[in-house]
Each structure stands twice: as structure tokens, then as C-alpha cells.
Motif scaffolding. Structure first.
Motif, PDB file in Angstrom:
ATOM      1  N   ALA A  80       7.104   4.792  10.929  1.00 54.65           N
ATOM      2  CA  ALA A  80       7.523   4.418  12.280  1.00 54.65           C
ATOM      3  C   ALA A  80       6.376   3.775  13.057  1.00 54.65           C
ATOM      4  CB  ALA A  80       8.054   5.643  13.021  1.00 54.65           C
ATOM      5  N   TYR A  81       5.128   4.204  12.768  1.00 55.00           N
ATOM      6  CA  TYR A  81       3.984   3.652  13.505  1.00 55.00           C
ATOM      7  C   TYR A  81       3.770   2.178  13.198  1.00 55.00           C
ATOM      8  CZ  TYR A  81      -0.806   2.765  14.945  1.00 55.00           C
ATOM      9  OH  TYR A  81      -1.932   2.203  15.513  1.00 55.00           O
ATOM     10  N   PHE A  82       3.726   1.795  11.900  1.00 54.95           N
ATOM     11  CA  PHE A  82       3.449   0.378  11.625  1.00 54.95           C
ATOM     12  C   PHE A  82       4.650  -0.506  11.954  1.00 54.95           C
ATOM     13  CE2 PHE A  82       4.947   1.375   7.197  1.00 54.95           C
ATOM     14  CZ  PHE A  82       5.862   0.348   7.025  1.00 54.95           C
ATOM     15  N   LEU A  83       5.877   0.068  11.958  1.00 51.83           N
ATOM     16  CA  LEU A  83       7.023  -0.720  12.410  1.00 51.83           C
ATOM     17  C   LEU A  83       7.015  -0.894  13.923  1.00 51.83           C
ATOM     18  CD1 LEU A  83       9.917   0.762  10.219  1.00 51.83           C
ATOM     19  CD2 LEU A  83       8.776  -1.436   9.934  1.00 51.83           C
ATOM     20  N   ARG A  84       6.507   0.119  14.628  1.00 49.83           N
ATOM     21  CA  ARG A  84       6.500   0.049  16.091  1.00 49.83           C
ATOM     22  C   ARG A  84       5.436  -0.899  16.614  1.00 49.83           C
ATOM     23  NH1 ARG A  84       6.432   4.983  16.804  1.00 49.83           N
ATOM     24  NH2 ARG A  84       4.220   5.326  17.092  1.00 49.83           N
ATOM     25  N   ILE A  85       4.256  -0.945  15.979  1.00 46.95           N
ATOM     26  CA  ILE A  85       3.183  -1.800  16.486  1.00 46.95           C
ATOM     27  C   ILE A  85       3.356  -3.243  16.032  1.00 46.95           C
ATOM     28  CG2 ILE A  85       1.594   0.144  16.550  1.00 46.95           C
ATOM     29  CD1 ILE A  85       0.275  -0.959  14.039  1.00 46.95           C
TER      30      ILE A  85
ATOM     31  N   SER B  54       2.484   0.317   1.677  1.00 48.11           N
ATOM     32  CA  SER B  54       2.349   0.106   3.118  1.00 48.11           C
ATOM     33  C   SER B  54       1.873   1.377   3.815  1.00 48.11           C
ATOM     34  CB  SER B  54       3.691  -0.353   3.707  1.00 48.11           C
ATOM     35  OG  SER B  54       4.075  -1.608   3.202  1.00 48.11           O
ATOM     36  N   ILE B  55       2.443   2.510   3.431  1.00 43.66           N
ATOM     37  CA  ILE B  55       2.043   3.777   4.054  1.00 43.66           C
ATOM     38  C   ILE B  55       0.595   4.105   3.694  1.00 43.66           C
ATOM     39  CG2 ILE B  55       2.485   6.261   4.015  1.00 43.66           C
ATOM     40  CD1 ILE B  55       5.444   5.636   3.701  1.00 43.66           C
ATOM     41  N   PHE B  56       0.192   3.843   2.446  1.00 43.08           N
ATOM     42  CA  PHE B  56      -1.180   4.147   2.028  1.00 43.08           C
ATOM     43  C   PHE B  56      -2.188   3.307   2.813  1.00 43.08           C
ATOM     44  CE2 PHE B  56      -4.848   3.267  -0.723  1.00 43.08           C
ATOM     45  CZ  PHE B  56      -5.304   4.559  -0.946  1.00 43.08           C
TER      46      PHE B  56
ATOM     47  N   LEU C 232      -2.315   4.583   6.353  1.00 41.83           N
ATOM     48  CA  LEU C 232      -3.028   5.856   6.382  1.00 41.83           C
ATOM     49  C   LEU C 232      -4.535   5.633   6.355  1.00 41.83           C
ATOM     50  CD1 LEU C 232      -3.155   8.992   6.070  1.00 41.83           C
ATOM     51  CD2 LEU C 232      -2.962   8.628   3.602  1.00 41.83           C
ATOM     52  N   CYS C 233      -4.997   4.772   5.439  1.00 38.85           N
ATOM     53  CA  CYS C 233      -6.439   4.546   5.311  1.00 38.85           C
ATOM     54  C   CYS C 233      -7.016   3.915   6.573  1.00 38.85           C
ATOM     55  CB  CYS C 233      -6.722   3.654   4.097  1.00 38.85           C
ATOM     56  SG  CYS C 233      -6.424   4.458   2.503  1.00 38.85           S
ATOM     57  N   GLU C 234      -6.362   2.875   7.096  1.00 41.60           N
ATOM     58  CA  GLU C 234      -6.950   2.125   8.198  1.00 41.60           C
ATOM     59  C   GLU C 234      -6.740   2.796   9.549  1.00 41.60           C
ATOM     60  OE1 GLU C 234      -5.702  -1.921   8.184  1.00 41.60           O
ATOM     61  OE2 GLU C 234      -6.350  -2.305   6.124  1.00 41.60           O
ATOM     62  N   SER C 235      -5.584   3.420   9.773  1.00 45.78           N
ATOM     63  CA  SER C 235      -5.268   3.955  11.094  1.00 45.78           C
ATOM     64  C   SER C 235      -5.638   5.420  11.266  1.00 45.78           C
ATOM     65  CB  SER C 235      -3.765   3.775  11.383  1.00 45.78           C
ATOM     66  OG  SER C 235      -3.427   2.423  11.429  1.00 45.78           O
TER      67      SER C 235
END
Length: 681
Positions: free
Chosen positions: A224-229, A91-93, A96-99
Motif C-alpha cells: 500500500a505504501y509504494f502504491l500510495r506514494i 517490488s516489496i523487497f 523494504l530495503c530502501e524505505s
């Protein structure tokens, strides 16, 4: 049951876990999740796969992202083989790539950073969570602060809906708990020199994100970013994250979490303690619909990023060549190719060659065929079927890294040569300089080249047949597994019916027992009321049990004790009276027989009084005889002619001395002595 099956047990998903999935929006879509009932071993319905609550809260959702599909296909894994920390790594990878890099998830970049390892010691072979994704020791990557152990995650399994697709590479493998984890060479696949050169700019950017003072990016910030959005990175989405449109984004699963819930969730999936600060935002602004991608990364530069692959579900279509020999109007090497209309990156296709379990495709010679003809041109359309010999490439431009399953290079087309004719009057043995001989030589050389190429195609065809046989064998095994699943489903249905019958029987038994208890309670209360009516005394329990049945029984015991004490006292009294009433009889031992003696139709009182009078008369006669007086006892006994008045006067005269006489005889005087004449016999 196999050893690996022992790891499975009945799913223990709490109401708190279900509420968390609802709050995250993961179970919002109908039939997206199914929770197990009573089974202790997974038996997912058709088009469902086995997953875990801790996978879902770390970014997994269905339908599953193509990149994750590719990893499972290349590594030969099922979803339950991956640990929660491994799911979070993926998920983090992707985030990282897309955002933050502005590119699609890249297999070449993935190989530079990660590898796979078995989970556990050599003596322990886990089936659930038996594989972990690790960062290569020589790679500087984000510190994600994983927890050392995720407690109880194996017990919280459920079913997620995942439709089957046409291509095996795109399908998530159906659940098979008996399939053992086999190590593949793809677990340690390393990037080639060409892939390292193509991804060097991305690695440099990652190091900048990590080490730029004041703008350091951490793994916790990405999490935290992908959980927040509220977008699940591992879900197949309509748009990449660099097109995220905020609250109105089509890929959002739910509304924003509260600050408290977000911090609680981040601490749950990481090793942050209550004292550690949870980042509220990233120090680096991610790309989104409002923060457009820079011009430098809007497309794939030649020699910088690997080319994109074509989905195996569609037939290969012709793409205009970006380098080498191409049609007029192709962009030069230093021009950015726009991203609009390009095919989505497919991780399967770049992975298969390096997977290790599949034989590598035979290397393709990029040099031109041995031929003296100059009539070879690039074909206008790419023919379907097996790969053919590649066209010549322009060596002035750098060659990008070919995707292992990208469309085959276009086949060179030979223009039909005109049929040569022998000139009139020519020699039957033409020389090598003769045009006709040159034409024959050219055709022969070309035939030799295509003959070699045909042999390679035959070898490829044989390999394809082997793979087809292997797929047929797997299909047969899948069908057997499906039949076994159907049989297991029938067995489960029968067990459920038997359980229902048992529950019905138990309910009937409980109802009968309840009715019986009510009847017993009614009888106890009736007996208690009878005791109260007869004894004229009611009792209250000092320490009631709170159960009507037990309290009624306790009250009946009190009445029973009272009755037993009364019977004991009555037996003592009757035993004392028995000699007076029945002097010539033997006293019975049983109380009931003793009581029957006193239960006579005649009144025993007059008999007792008569017996007392008899004793008194005999005593009186004895006293008179002792006084030495002469008494005519014949006249004394004849009382028929005695008048009542005279009898009463004599009794009255004898009263002063009667008390003394009775005391001497051992009797107490009666309170009202009888003067009835009939008592004297």
C-alpha cells in the motif's frame, strides 16, 4: 508451432485496463507502452520487451531497475517467465530495503530470503509464468497475502520500451518465445557464512519490523505504501526511496490515487476481501527526505554490509582502501564511511559467482607471495585488464565479503632493483652470504612467483576466450533471430495489406448490395402503388418488421393475394357466361385464353339479347301452336310493311302475358323491354 508457443494468444486488454494504466501514470511517457493489434503471438518492435498489465500494476515500469536486471541475468530468465506474484515479491523487497532498512537492494540479503521454483506440475512446463519466487521455508518473512491465482493475466500482454545498453549484464534479454526455461544452480544459491554475518543486522531489523508489538509491519502495508506514494519500485529512478520528497518528488508517476481507487487496486493484487480492512498507512514511519536515515546506517560499516560493486559499463577506477594496507589517512575500522560519492550497488556482480551456470572465478590466495623481498608496495593506480594477485591485508580489521565482480585487488608493484655489480677482486664462485648471491636468489624467487601468476592469467585468458566465443555464438543467434523477426514483420505487413484489400472489397460489395436493395425497394413500392390505383383499396400492415424492404414485400404479398382471389372469381364468372355467348365452342382451361374469348371487337351484349329474343320467339311460336290457333306464319314473319305504331300497340297488348311466358321459359323479364323494331329479324 512449438508446444510452448501454444500458451500465447491474441492479447485481450480492455478499455478498463488502459484507463487504469493511464490513471497510474505508467503510460504517461510517450512511446513507453505499445499495445498489440491483431497478432496472436508477440512480435515486439526493436528496443521493446514483452510484459503484462498485471506486472505493471505491481510496480514494474521502464526503464527497469538495475536490481531486476541483475536477477534476470543471474537466473537466466525473461520478463514473461515471472508470475505477477513474483513481480510483487521483488517490488516489496526493494521498497523494504530502501524505505525501511535504508540500504540499497542487496543480493546477499536476497539470497537469505528467497529462492526460485518451477511453476506447475512435472507434466506441465509453462513458458509464460513458468518460474515463481518463493520465500525459503526456514525464513520468517512478511505475509504478503498473495491471491491463489491471478485470473487471465497471461492474456493481457503488451510491449514496454527498454533501450539496449553496452553491457550484456545490464540488457534485458530480447523476447524469445521458443527459449525454454533451464534450471540453474543460482535458483537455489544460498548466502555464504561471510554474507550471513554481513547481513545479520538487516535480518534482525526485519524481525523487529515484523514483531514489534503495536508497530508490526506487514507485506500489505509495504504494498500500500509504494502504491500510495506513486513511485514504481521496479523502475530505474533518480533517487532511492529513502530520499522520497512527497508530492514534488521527481520519480512520481501520477497524482495521489483516491482512497476508493487505492483500496480497489490493493484488493485486486492481493487476497483481501471486501470485508478486510485495507491499511491506510504504515505502522512504521518509512525513511524519506523529511525522515533522515539514522547515523548507524548512513554508510556501510566494515564487516556489517557487503561492499558495493562497480558498474561493468565503466572502467574500474581506484578506490581508497577502507581496510588493510592503505594510504595514509584511511578511516579506521570502527568509523562510518559516508555514502556520498559511493558507487551504486550492482546486483549482477555479486550474483555471477553463485549463479551456477558460470564457472566460478579461481580462488585468490590472500597470503603474500613467496618472496624474500620487502619492496612490494600498494600501487597508486589500478591497471586495466585481468585481475592480478591481491595486496596484503591488515588482519586486525575484519574482512568484508568480496563482491564476486567487484574491482580486482590492486596489483603489487615491484620497484626496479639496481643492477648489481661484482666487486673488484671478488671470487668467481660467491658464497650464499654474498650480497650479489642474495640478490640473485631474491630475483629468482620473485620470477617463480610471477611465473605461477602468469599461468593463472593464461588460464583466465583461455576462459575469457571461451566466454567470448559463447557470446559470439549468442550474437550470431541474435542476428538470425533479428532476420527472422524482419521476415516476420514483412509477412505481417503483407497480411495487413491483404486484409486492407479485403476490407476495401467488402466495403464495395456492401455498397453494391445496398444500392441493389434500394432499387428493389423502389420497384416494390411502385408495384404496390399500381395495385392501389387499380383496386382503389390500400392496406396497412398489422405487424410491420421495421425494415422498409421486408415491409414493402409484405404489402406486395397482400396485393398479390387480392389479385389472385380476383382472378379466381373472374374465371368462375366467365365460365358461367361462356355457354351463353359461345354455345358451339369448347371452354378453354387457361384463364388467359378464356378471357381472350370475351375480349372481342364486337359488343357481345346485343348478341346475347338477340339470342334471348330468338329463344323467346321460338317459345312464343310453340305456345301459339299449342293453343291450336290458326296462324299464317308466312304473314307473321313478313314485318316489312308493319307500321311502327301497330307494332308498339301489339307489344303493349302482349305485355300482360309476357311475364308468364318468360317464367315458363325460365327467363326473368328485363326491367325495360326494348320496343325497337330492328330487334325483330
Amino acid at each position: 508451432m512449438a508446444a510452448e508457443d501454444l500458451e500465447w494468444e491474441r492479447s485481450k486488454i480492455s478499455a478498463q485496463d488502459i484507463n487504469l494504466l493511464k490513471k497510474l501514470g505508467i503510460s504517461k511517457k510517450k512511446d513507453s507502452l505499445r499495445f498489440p493489434s491483431e497478432e496472436s503471438y508477440p512480435s515486439p518492435p526493436i528496443e521493446y520487451r514483452v510484459s503484462f498489465v498485471d506486472h505493471l500494476i505491481r510496480g514494474l515500469s521502464s526503464p527497469i531497475h538495475d536490481f531486476l536486471r541483475g536477477l534476470l541475468f543471474v537466473y537466466g530468465l525473461q520478463l514473461h517467465h515471472l508470475t505477477p506474484n513474483s513481480i510483487l515479491h521483488i517490488s516489496i523487497f526493494i521498497t523494504l530495503c530502501e524505505s525501511f532498512l535504508g540500504v540499497q537492494p542487496n543480493w546477499a540479503l536476497w539470497k537469505r530470503i528467497f529462492l526460485l521454483r518451477r511453476n506447475g506440475s512435472p507434466n506441465v512446463a509453462y513458458n509464460i509464468g513458468g518460474v515463481v519466487i518463493c520465500v525459503r521455508p526456514d525464513v520468517e518473512y512478511f505475509n504478503v497475502k498473495f491471491p491463489d491465482s491471478v485470473q487471465g493475466w497471461r492474456k493481457k500482454w503488451l510491449y514496454i520500451h527498454e533501450e539496449s545498453l553496452d553491457s550484456a549484464e545490464y540488457n534485458i534479454p530480447p523476447f524469445d518465445g521458443t527459449e525454454k526455461i533451464c534450471r540453474r544452480r543460482s535458483w537455489d544459491a544460498e548466502a555464504t557464512d561471510e554474507e550471513k554475518a554481513a547481513t545479520e543486522a538487516l535480518m534482525t531489523r526485519i524481525h523487529e519490523l515484523q514483531n514489534t508489538r503495536g508497530k508490526e509491519l506487514s507485506g500489505i502495508q509495504i504494498t500500500a505504501y509504494f502504491l500510495r506514494i506513486r513511485v514504481q519500485p521496479l523502475q530505474a529512478r533518480k533517487n532511492p526511496l529513502w530520499m522520497y520528497a512527497g508530492d514534488k518528488d521527481v520519480d512520481r508517476l501520477s497524482i495521489d490515487l483516491s482512497v476508493k481507487d487505492l483500496e480497489k487496486l490493493i484488493r485486486k493484487i492481493s487476497s483481501l476481501s471486501k470485508k478486510d480492512t485495507v491499511p491506510s498507512s504504515c505502522r512504521v514511519t518509512p525513511y524519506s527526505a523529511t525522515i533522515a536515515l539514522p547515523q548507524s546506517i548512513r554508510g556501510y560499516r566494515i564487516g556489517t554490509l557487503p561492499p558495493l560493486a562497480v558498474s561493468p559499463r565503466n572502467k574500474r577506477k581506484r578506490r581508497s582502501c577502507r581496510f588493510g594496507t592503505s594510504k595514509a589517512g584511511a578511516p579506521p575500522a570502527d568509523e562510518v564511511v559516508p555514502t556520498e560519492g559511493r558507487t551504486t550497488f550492482n546486483p549482477y556482480e555479486d550474483a555471477l559467482v553463485s549463479s551456477g551456470d558460470e564457472d566460478e572465478n579461481p580462488p585468490i590466495d590472500a597470503t603474500a607471495r613467496t618472496s624474500t623481498s620487502h619492496t612490494l608496495v600498494v600501487s597508486e593506480a589500478q591497471p586495466d585488464g585481468d585481475e592480478t594477485s591481491p595486496p596484503q591485508q591488515d588482519i586486525e580489521h575484519p574482512t568484508p565479503i568480496a563482491s564476486p565482480r567487484a574491482p580486482s585487488p590492486k596489483r603489487a608493484r615491484v620497484e626496479p632493483a639496481k643492477e648489481p655489480t661484482l666487486p673488484i677482486g671478488s671470487s668467481t664462485t660467491p658464497s650464499l652470504d654474498d650480497p650479489l648471491m642474495k640478490e640473485f636468489i631474491r630475483l629468482g624467487t620473485q620470477f617463480v612467483g610471477y611465473h605461477d601468476h602468469a599461468k593463472k592469467l593464461e588460464a583466465n585468458l583461455a576462459e575469457a576466450n571461451k566466454r567470448a566465443d559463447a557470446l559470439a555464438l549468442k550474437l550470431e543467434q541474435r542476428e538470425k533471430a533479428l532476420k527472422k523477426t524482419e521476415a516476420d514483420a514483412a509477412a505481417v505487413k503483407d497480411l495487413r495489406k491483404r486484409l486492407h484489400d479485403a476490407e476495401t472489397s467488402l466495403s464495395d460489395h456492401i455498397a453494391q448490395q445496398s444500392a441493389r436493395e434500394d432499387e428493389i425497394l423502389t420497384r416494390l413500392e411502385s408495384q404496390s402503388r399500381r395495385f392501389v390505383r387499380r383496386t382503389q383499396q390500400d392496406y396497412d400492415l398489422e405487424n410491420p418488421e421495421g425494415d422498409r424492404l421486408l415491409d414493402a414485400l409484405s404489402l406486395l404479398e397482400i396485393h398479390g393475394d387480392e389479385a389472385r382471389q380476383g382472378l379466381t372469381d373472374a374465371k368462375i364468372v366467365l365460365s358461367r357466361l361462356f355457354p351463353y355467348f359461345f354455345g358451339k365452342k369448347e371452354e378453354p382451361e387457361a384463364f388467359t385464353a378464356l378471357a381472350k374469348c370475351f375480349k372481342s371487337k364486337e359488343d357481345l351484349g346485343p348478341s346475347l339479347r338477340q339470342e334471348g329474343l330468338k329463344i323467346g320467339v321460338e317459345g312464343t311460336i310453340a305456345l301459339v301452336a299449342d293453343s291450336q290457333q290458326d296462324v299464317d306464319w308466312a304473314k307473321v314473319g313478313d314485318v316489312k310493311d308493319m307500321e311502327t305504331k301497330k307494332w308498339q300497340s301489339l307489344i303493349k297488348a302482349a305485355k300482360p302475358n309476357s311475364k308468364k311466358i318468360l317464367a315458363f321459359l325460365g327467363f326473368k323479364p328485363t326491367p325495360a323491354p326494348s320496343s325497337s323494331k330492328s330487334e325483330v329479324k
